[in-house]
Scaffold this motif. Sequence first.
Motif, PDB file in Angstrom:
ATOM      1  N   GLU A 206      36.331  44.884  46.089  1.00  0.00           N
ATOM      2  CA  GLU A 206      36.671  46.096  45.404  1.00  0.00           C
ATOM      3  C   GLU A 206      36.710  47.336  46.340  1.00  0.00           C
ATOM      4  O   GLU A 206      37.300  48.148  46.351  1.00  0.00           O
ATOM      5  N   SER A 207      35.598  47.391  47.140  1.00  0.00           N
ATOM      6  CA  SER A 207      35.152  48.330  48.060  1.00  0.00           C
ATOM      7  C   SER A 207      36.289  48.532  49.189  1.00  0.00           C
ATOM      8  O   SER A 207      36.594  49.663  49.707  1.00  0.00           O
TER       9      SER A 207
ATOM     10  N   VAL B 236      41.858  39.574  44.992  1.00  0.00           N
ATOM     11  CA  VAL B 236      40.731  38.640  44.587  1.00  0.00           C
ATOM     12  C   VAL B 236      41.607  37.314  44.202  1.00  0.00           C
ATOM     13  O   VAL B 236      42.094  37.286  43.214  1.00  0.00           O
TER      14      VAL B 236
ATOM     15  N   ARG C  95      32.988  39.878  45.466  1.00  0.00           N
ATOM     16  CA  ARG C  95      33.972  40.794  44.506  1.00  0.00           C
ATOM     17  C   ARG C  95      33.594  42.162  44.663  1.00  0.00           C
ATOM     18  O   ARG C  95      34.388  42.767  44.708  1.00  0.00           O
ATOM     19  N   ASP C  96      32.559  42.556  44.877  1.00  0.00           N
ATOM     20  CA  ASP C  96      31.873  43.793  45.475  1.00  0.00           C
ATOM     21  C   ASP C  96      32.499  44.308  46.557  1.00  0.00           C
ATOM     22  O   ASP C  96      33.290  45.439  46.620  1.00  0.00           O
TER      23      ASP C  96
ATOM     24  N   ASP D 225      39.493  47.321  48.637  1.00  0.00           N
ATOM     25  CA  ASP D 225      40.524  47.407  48.204  1.00  0.00           C
ATOM     26  C   ASP D 225      41.469  46.064  48.598  1.00  0.00           C
ATOM     27  O   ASP D 225      42.662  45.997  48.869  1.00  0.00           O
TER      28      ASP D 225
END
Length: 282
Positions: free
Chosen positions: A238-239, A244, A234-235, A241
């Motif tokens: 997010e980083s 998910v 998930r991290d 873009d």
Amino acid sequence: MIDLHTHSTASDGTDSPARLVEVAARAGITTLAITDHDTTSGWTEAAEAAALYQVGLVRGAEISAIARTTGWGTGVHLLAYLHEPTHPDLLAETERTRADRESRARRMVDLLAEDFPITWEDLLAQTKPGTTLGRPHIADALVAAGVVRDRDEAFATILRPGTRYYVGHYAPDAVAAVRAIRAAGGVPVFAHPGADARGRIVPDSTIEELAAAGLGGLEVDHRDHTPDTRRRLRDIAESLDLLVTGSSDFHGAGKQNVIGENTTEPEVLEAIAGQGALAVLR
Ligand code: AMP
Ligand code: ZN
Ligand code: FE
Ligand code: FE
């Protein structure tokens, strides 16, 4: 309830495409993706059933690929959503993969036949014409011959990579596959990127490389991922873009996975729909 990763008898699931859609409808799935290995041959039947059972349908496929970022190759699976099924580059790659999957299955059956009562005809008896062949079909033939109890036992013993019966198959380079999926108007999502119990997984640098090539998302919520792995992925998503997703990877009676056991948020489905060349059928 949105489930974006399921298999039918067009590959190694045990339900026909129509039955898969019916099972999804009965389980309360509102939008389903059919993602057979390296083929779109289940789409037409699934689309008819989706209209009948009033289930949304994302037409997709699970593309076999090999990530070579680190020198040695690591087999990876890329979900392709809403791509033009006749686009030449992607189609040429999946046809090559499917042809080599057949040669590979023949080689594995030849090796197995030295020690077990199994023939090519036994394997064909477990499939429909045109099915993308995989180890699950070999497992079914071994079950029918009384060699193992079920697919799980076959995968845990005889069919594991590293046994003398295991043979690999051709698959395109993962970066090229991401580009081919995009060129066909599809949305590429990395399937179960952290499933380390079933084999080697790629380092974060590979995910970065695939993201640079056009990867659209990561399948984070999948039964082969531990809570720690999900947090880590998930991290990364997010980083970079990336979208998910969460999905069941349902294979009918061929695996423990229950349809809808992991799901995808409606906003993510809308983002995928917005990027894909084909419409979500609803
Ligand atoms: P292959 O692509 O032919 O090497 O076979 C891998 C496929 O087998 C994957 O799609 C998995 O979903 C499936 N598979 C892996 N482990 C199992 C298992 N224990 N039982 C049933 N299917 C499995
Ligand atoms: Zn499968
Ligand atoms: Fe997979
Ligand atoms: Fe799958």
